[in-house]
Every structure is written in C-alpha cells, then in structure tokens.
Design a protein around this motif. Structure first.
Motif, PDB file in Angstrom:
ATOM      1  N   GLY A  42       9.899 -15.956   2.038  1.00 27.01           N
ATOM      2  CA  GLY A  42      10.586 -15.166   1.028  1.00 27.01           C
ATOM      3  C   GLY A  42      10.263 -15.585  -0.391  1.00 27.01           C
ATOM      4  O   GLY A  42      11.074 -15.394  -1.302  1.00 27.01           O
ATOM      5  N   CYS A  43       9.076 -16.150  -0.605  1.00 28.34           N
ATOM      6  CA  CYS A  43       8.722 -16.656  -1.937  1.00 28.34           C
ATOM      7  C   CYS A  43       8.490 -15.524  -2.946  1.00 28.34           C
ATOM      8  O   CYS A  43       8.598 -15.728  -4.159  1.00 28.34           O
ATOM      9  CB  CYS A  43       7.486 -17.545  -1.863  1.00 28.34           C
ATOM     10  SG  CYS A  43       5.956 -16.665  -1.469  1.00 28.34           S
ATOM     11  N   GLY A  44       8.121 -14.328  -2.466  1.00 30.17           N
ATOM     12  CA  GLY A  44       7.940 -13.179  -3.349  1.00 30.17           C
ATOM     13  C   GLY A  44       6.574 -13.045  -3.971  1.00 30.17           C
ATOM     14  O   GLY A  44       6.349 -12.130  -4.778  1.00 30.17           O
ATOM     15  N   ALA A  45       5.620 -13.906  -3.624  1.00 32.77           N
ATOM     16  CA  ALA A  45       4.286 -13.842  -4.235  1.00 32.77           C
ATOM     17  C   ALA A  45       3.591 -12.520  -3.937  1.00 32.77           C
ATOM     18  O   ALA A  45       2.840 -11.988  -4.761  1.00 32.77           O
ATOM     19  CB  ALA A  45       3.437 -15.007  -3.739  1.00 32.77           C
ATOM     20  N   CYS A  46       3.845 -11.962  -2.779  1.00 34.80           N
ATOM     21  CA  CYS A  46       3.188 -10.715  -2.380  1.00 34.80           C
ATOM     22  C   CYS A  46       3.748  -9.503  -3.121  1.00 34.80           C
ATOM     23  O   CYS A  46       3.031  -8.514  -3.339  1.00 34.80           O
ATOM     24  CB  CYS A  46       3.324 -10.513  -0.874  1.00 34.80           C
ATOM     25  SG  CYS A  46       5.044 -10.499  -0.312  1.00 34.80           S
ATOM     26  N   ILE A  47       5.017  -9.580  -3.477  1.00 36.68           N
ATOM     27  CA  ILE A  47       5.668  -8.430  -4.114  1.00 36.68           C
ATOM     28  C   ILE A  47       5.011  -8.099  -5.453  1.00 36.68           C
ATOM     29  O   ILE A  47       4.814  -6.931  -5.801  1.00 36.68           O
ATOM     30  CB  ILE A  47       7.169  -8.713  -4.305  1.00 36.68           C
ATOM     31  CG1 ILE A  47       7.837  -8.843  -2.928  1.00 36.68           C
ATOM     32  CG2 ILE A  47       7.841  -7.629  -5.134  1.00 36.68           C
ATOM     33  CD1 ILE A  47       9.296  -9.219  -2.989  1.00 36.68           C
ATOM     34  N   ASP A  48       4.647  -9.135  -6.198  1.00 36.29           N
ATOM     35  CA  ASP A  48       4.079  -8.929  -7.539  1.00 36.29           C
ATOM     36  C   ASP A  48       2.707  -8.272  -7.513  1.00 36.29           C
ATOM     37  O   ASP A  48       2.299  -7.637  -8.497  1.00 36.29           O
ATOM     38  CB  ASP A  48       3.986 -10.276  -8.269  1.00 36.29           C
ATOM     39  CG  ASP A  48       5.357 -10.902  -8.492  1.00 36.29           C
ATOM     40  OD1 ASP A  48       6.340 -10.145  -8.569  1.00 36.29           O
ATOM     41  OD2 ASP A  48       5.432 -12.148  -8.572  1.00 36.29           O
ATOM     42  N   VAL A  49       1.970  -8.404  -6.394  1.00 42.08           N
ATOM     43  CA  VAL A  49       0.598  -7.890  -6.357  1.00 42.08           C
ATOM     44  C   VAL A  49       0.493  -6.546  -5.647  1.00 42.08           C
ATOM     45  O   VAL A  49      -0.574  -5.928  -5.673  1.00 42.08           O
ATOM     46  CB  VAL A  49      -0.358  -8.899  -5.685  1.00 42.08           C
ATOM     47  CG1 VAL A  49      -0.363 -10.215  -6.450  1.00 42.08           C
ATOM     48  CG2 VAL A  49       0.010  -9.118  -4.225  1.00 42.08           C
ATOM     49  N   CYS A  50       1.564  -6.085  -5.011  1.00 46.02           N
ATOM     50  CA  CYS A  50       1.503  -4.813  -4.276  1.00 46.02           C
ATOM     51  C   CYS A  50       1.430  -3.651  -5.275  1.00 46.02           C
ATOM     52  O   CYS A  50       2.360  -3.439  -6.067  1.00 46.02           O
ATOM     53  CB  CYS A  50       2.722  -4.658  -3.375  1.00 46.02           C
ATOM     54  SG  CYS A  50       2.722  -3.099  -2.447  1.00 46.02           S
ATOM     55  N   PRO A  51       0.360  -2.859  -5.257  1.00 44.33           N
ATOM     56  CA  PRO A  51       0.190  -1.791  -6.265  1.00 44.33           C
ATOM     57  C   PRO A  51       1.111  -0.587  -6.046  1.00 44.33           C
ATOM     58  O   PRO A  51       1.322   0.213  -6.953  1.00 44.33           O
ATOM     59  CB  PRO A  51      -1.284  -1.396  -6.109  1.00 44.33           C
ATOM     60  CG  PRO A  51      -1.605  -1.727  -4.689  1.00 44.33           C
ATOM     61  CD  PRO A  51      -0.811  -2.948  -4.362  1.00 44.33           C
ATOM     62  N   VAL A  52       1.676  -0.448  -4.819  1.00 43.81           N
ATOM     63  CA  VAL A  52       2.510   0.733  -4.534  1.00 43.81           C
ATOM     64  C   VAL A  52       3.972   0.351  -4.298  1.00 43.81           C
ATOM     65  O   VAL A  52       4.775   1.188  -3.878  1.00 43.81           O
ATOM     66  CB  VAL A  52       1.957   1.494  -3.307  1.00 43.81           C
ATOM     67  CG1 VAL A  52       0.587   2.085  -3.636  1.00 43.81           C
ATOM     68  CG2 VAL A  52       1.877   0.593  -2.090  1.00 43.81           C
ATOM     69  N   GLU A  53       4.313  -0.919  -4.556  1.00 43.85           N
ATOM     70  CA  GLU A  53       5.687  -1.409  -4.423  1.00 43.85           C
ATOM     71  C   GLU A  53       6.261  -1.129  -3.039  1.00 43.85           C
ATOM     72  O   GLU A  53       7.391  -0.663  -2.881  1.00 43.85           O
ATOM     73  CB  GLU A  53       6.587  -0.791  -5.502  1.00 43.85           C
ATOM     74  CG  GLU A  53       6.143  -1.137  -6.915  1.00 43.85           C
ATOM     75  CD  GLU A  53       7.081  -0.570  -7.970  1.00 43.85           C
ATOM     76  OE1 GLU A  53       7.951   0.256  -7.623  1.00 43.85           O
ATOM     77  OE2 GLU A  53       6.938  -0.951  -9.141  1.00 43.85           O
ATOM     78  N   ALA A  54       5.438  -1.435  -2.018  1.00 41.91           N
ATOM     79  CA  ALA A  54       5.872  -1.217  -0.635  1.00 41.91           C
ATOM     80  C   ALA A  54       6.590  -2.424  -0.043  1.00 41.91           C
ATOM     81  O   ALA A  54       7.087  -2.359   1.087  1.00 41.91           O
ATOM     82  CB  ALA A  54       4.658  -0.866   0.232  1.00 41.91           C
ATOM     83  N   LEU A  55       6.628  -3.521  -0.803  1.00 42.39           N
ATOM     84  CA  LEU A  55       7.225  -4.763  -0.292  1.00 42.39           C
ATOM     85  C   LEU A  55       8.497  -5.085  -1.053  1.00 42.39           C
ATOM     86  O   LEU A  55       8.595  -4.859  -2.262  1.00 42.39           O
ATOM     87  CB  LEU A  55       6.240  -5.926  -0.426  1.00 42.39           C
ATOM     88  CG  LEU A  55       4.819  -5.692   0.117  1.00 42.39           C
ATOM     89  CD1 LEU A  55       3.959  -6.913  -0.137  1.00 42.39           C
ATOM     90  CD2 LEU A  55       4.867  -5.358   1.600  1.00 42.39           C
ATOM     91  N   SER A  56       9.454  -5.649  -0.342  1.00 41.21           N
ATOM     92  CA  SER A  56      10.708  -6.015  -1.003  1.00 41.21           C
ATOM     93  C   SER A  56      11.402  -7.108  -0.208  1.00 41.21           C
ATOM     94  O   SER A  56      11.135  -7.330   0.982  1.00 41.21           O
ATOM     95  CB  SER A  56      11.630  -4.797  -1.127  1.00 41.21           C
ATOM     96  OG  SER A  56      11.999  -4.319   0.165  1.00 41.21           O
ATOM     97  N   LEU A  57      12.289  -7.812  -0.898  1.00 42.17           N
ATOM     98  CA  LEU A  57      13.156  -8.802  -0.260  1.00 42.17           C
ATOM     99  C   LEU A  57      14.586  -8.283  -0.358  1.00 42.17           C
ATOM    100  O   LEU A  57      14.999  -7.818  -1.417  1.00 42.17           O
ATOM    101  CB  LEU A  57      13.039 -10.158  -0.952  1.00 42.17           C
ATOM    102  CG  LEU A  57      11.738 -10.922  -0.752  1.00 42.17           C
ATOM    103  CD1 LEU A  57      11.667 -12.113  -1.692  1.00 42.17           C
ATOM    104  CD2 LEU A  57      11.618 -11.395   0.691  1.00 42.17           C
ATOM    105  N   PRO A  58      15.344  -8.349   0.738  1.00 43.84           N
ATOM    106  CA  PRO A  58      16.732  -7.878   0.670  1.00 43.84           C
ATOM    107  C   PRO A  58      17.520  -8.723  -0.311  1.00 43.84           C
ATOM    108  O   PRO A  58      17.242  -9.919  -0.500  1.00 43.84           O
ATOM    109  CB  PRO A  58      17.235  -8.067   2.107  1.00 43.84           C
ATOM    110  CG  PRO A  58      16.333  -9.101   2.698  1.00 43.84           C
ATOM    111  CD  PRO A  58      14.994  -8.897   2.053  1.00 43.84           C
ATOM    112  N   GLU A  59      18.468  -8.095  -0.972  1.00 44.66           N
ATOM    113  CA  GLU A  59      19.299  -8.831  -1.916  1.00 44.66           C
ATOM    114  C   GLU A  59      20.083  -9.908  -1.189  1.00 44.66           C
ATOM    115  O   GLU A  59      20.681  -9.661  -0.148  1.00 44.66           O
ATOM    116  CB  GLU A  59      20.265  -7.885  -2.635  1.00 44.66           C
ATOM    117  CG  GLU A  59      19.584  -6.925  -3.595  1.00 44.66           C
ATOM    118  CD  GLU A  59      20.586  -6.134  -4.404  1.00 44.66           C
ATOM    119  OE1 GLU A  59      21.785  -6.479  -4.340  1.00 44.66           O
ATOM    120  OE2 GLU A  59      20.183  -5.185  -5.075  1.00 44.66           O
TER     121      GLU A  59
END
Length: 399
Positions: A42-59
């Motif tokens: 759940g570090c979030g490194a992948c979220i910043d690079v996804c060009p279509v914002e398909a990745l997320s972490l639940p609140e």
C-alpha cells in the motif's frame, strides 16, 4: 488480501505500475490487465504513475489522536499457572523497576487468576509499588478473551505509558490481543528496553532481518508502549520482603457464560524440556548427521546432569522435537555452561544462547561463527571428542 484496488475497466495495460512497484507486487495478466499480489504494502508508488487513474487505495480509518499527557507509569503482567508465578514475570518486574525509576514514576503489576493474592504480595517484593489484583474462578486457567478484556479495561481506566509482558506462549498471545484492542504498537521478543533521556520514549530493541541487525523501535503516538521480552534476557531481581506496596482489587469484566472457550482438560506433555531453567545445556546441530547420533549428545548430558538442546537445522531435519530448539525461533537460554556440538553458529542460534556464562564449542570448521562467541573452542571431530569427554567425566566421577 491485497491493499491496492484496480479498476479493470479503466486499466489500459501500459505496465507503468509494474515498473514502478518496488515490491514486485504488480504484473499483467493474460489479458494485459494489471493484477496485484499479496506482496502489496500500500505504498502508493504505482498510483502516481498510472496515466488513466485506474489504481487506488481504499480510505483508511482515521485513528483519533491520543493525549499522551494522560498516560503515566510502567506496568508488567504477572503470568501464573496453578497459583504459581512464572519466573519470567519477575524478570519483567526487575526491568520494569529500572524503567520506572528512569522515568521517575510508579511500577504496577497486573495479577489475574483465582486465589492468587500471595502472588500479588510477591510482586511487591520483586519491585512493584502497587498491584491490580483481579480474582475470579473464570480466570483460574488462562484464556485469551477474559484475560485480554480485563487488561484492556484496566489500561483504559488507569492509562499506563508502558506495559511489558514476558514472551512466553501465553504472554505472546495476550500481548497481541491487548495491543490490537487498544490500537497501540507492540514490539515482540525484545532483547533490550531503555528510556530515551530526551524524548522519554521507550526504546525497544530486537533482532531483525533474521538476526542480522538489531532494530530499535519507538511508539511515539500511541499508548501504552507495549513490548514482550523472552525468558532469561533480563536478570531476575532478588525479592525484598521488607517492601511495602498497595494491592488494589478490581472486578472481572467477563462472566463464565460470556467466555466462548471452555477448558476441558490440561495435559502436560511427558518429558517436556525446560531449557530456560537448565544450568547446563548440551546442544547438537547439523554436524551430527542424523537423528541416531543425538545419542552421544544425550550421553554427555546425562553424565553432566544437563538438558539437551538443538539448533534449528537439527529440529527442521526431524532429528529431535522442537521443544529442544535453542535460538531466535526457539528458546532463549542463559545457562552456566553451554556446550555446542556440530553447530556452526548461525545468527539465529547465537541470539538464543550467547549470554551463557561459559560456552564450549566443538566443530570441525575452525572458521565456524560459533567460535566467535565461545569461551573455549575445540576444533575436531565431535564423534571422537564428545564420547571422550563423556568417558573422562564418568571416570572423574567414579563411574
């Protein structure tokens, strides 16, 4: 369950997230869509690079801040079985006394059981300023639910800043349950506890990465700061029967009807090995070659009146039961004499025995790590040396 959520309808399969993940938790399936494994932190490194914002972490649930100024004092749990305190509890009392003195605060013991008032008095002799005594037939035998519920209630009521427990089977189980319910940090199997003079935080030191480094862990934002410590890591203080203290009786918080688990019987395993209290231990390792060769270890132990120990390698090979294992994943021991036969001295093993008063190592390899902690080292064939030692000791003792 993986922490990351992937919107498969939005994912284009570009692979940017796969390259960005530092833990190798992401890959592309046969359809070219990103999938995540249990390695996700759940570090979030992948979220910043996804060009279509398909990745997320639940609140994540927001944990309310704790007013640390409300918490004072050092506590320790007194483990008992059939009305007798486990020696590890008095080791916690000795270390707890040191921590309390360093903070200029009180030391409190928690005694749970049935007809255990004498243990509460012993806790004062071993250094406690006060004792919370909870007696009830439902607490006669250890069960997680009533013990954890009682301690959680006491912590919420009196608010200690530090709570330490012995890392026995019961202590590990209880500490994890209490820390989870209190939503605080817990450091397991500590080898060192001390107070940071500047922050007044508890510095909790334990082996990490297989014993290759020693990590010091802090719990700056939650209370109490909790830690478990293995048997024989700290010295047991001498009891002072002249000490005076306060015994405060508290009520149990669960009735027998509310407790889900019932104790049908308690069976003590025959031949149970008490390595932690042994004054002499003779241990065998991978160098013995097979289970039958443990006989020469047992022969030497017999003439010395010693307990038989083993390395993890010998236990994993099935040569001897786990109850004999010494080391980070076995028992921590501190005998007067420890004889290591055919044990190379991996860091995991050394972590469990290197505080022994005298260590005698027997190994064919002159560069074996065990010699770095040995008081006396014998380089040679254990199948020649150990029987010779046994014979000479028998001879010296008149057969």
């Amino acid at each position: 369950m993986a922490l990351l959520e992937i919107n498969r309808d939005e994912c284009t399969g570009c692979g940017a997230c796969v390259d960005a993940c530092p833990f190798g938790a992401l890959s592309l399936d046969e359809g070219g869509i990103a999938v995540v494994s249990e390695s996700c932190t759940g570090c979030g490194a992948c979220i910043d690079v996804c060009p279509v914002e398909a990745l997320s972490l639940p609140e994540r649930e927001v944990v309310e801040e704790v007013d640390l100024s409300q918490y004072q004092g050092v506590w320790f749990w007194v483990e008992q079985f059939r009305g007798e305190a486990h020696p590890i509890s008095w080791e916690m009392a000795g270390k707890g006394r040191e921590l309390a003195d360093a903070l200029g605060t009180t030391l409190t013991a928690c005694v749970l059981g049935h007809k255990v008032e004498k243990i509460a008095q012993q806790a004062i002799y071993y250094g406690a300023d006060r004792v919370f005594l909870v007696e009830d037939p439902s607490l006669h035998v250890y069960r997680t639910d009533p013990y954890a519920a009682t301690l959680v209630t006491l912590v919420k009521k009196y608010k200690p800043e530090i709570f330490i427990l012995g890392a026995s089977t019961r202590g590990r189980d209880l500490a994890g349950s209490v820390a989870t319910k209190l939503r605080t940090g817990l450091t397991a199997d500590c080898t060192g506890l001390d107070i940071d003079p500047e922050t007044r935080l508890l510095r909790q030191t334990r082996p990490a990465f297989g014993g290759n480094i020693m990590a010091t862990i802090l719990c700056p934002h939650r209370r109490p700061q909790m830690a478990t410590v293995r048997h024989r890591v700290f010295e047991m203080p001498e009891p002072d029967t002249s000490r005076q203290g306060q015994i405060i009786r508290e009520e149990p918080v669960m009735s027998e009807e509310e407790i889900a688990t019932k104790v049908v019987d308690f069976i003590i395993q025959e031949g149970e090995v008490n390595l932690a209290d042994a004054k002499i231990i003779v241990s065998g390792g991978r160098g013995l070659g097979k289970a039958e060769n443990f006989r020469i270890i047992e022969d030497l132990a017999e003439v010395l009146g010693a307990a038989v120990g083993a390395s993890r390698a010998a236990v994993d090979a099935g040569w001897i039961p786990y109850s004999h294992q010494v080391g980070q994943t076995g028992k921590t021991v501190c005998p007067k004499v420890y004889i290591a036969c055919g044990i190379s001295g991996a860091v995991q093993h050394l972590a469990g025995m290197q505080t022994s008063e005298t260590i005698i190592a027997i190994n064919e390899d002159p560069n074996a790590p065990i010699f770095s902690v040995a008081t006396y080292g014998i380089v040679g064939d254990l199948f020649e040396i150990v029987p010779m030692l046994t014979a000479r000791i028998k001879e010296a003792r008149g057969g």
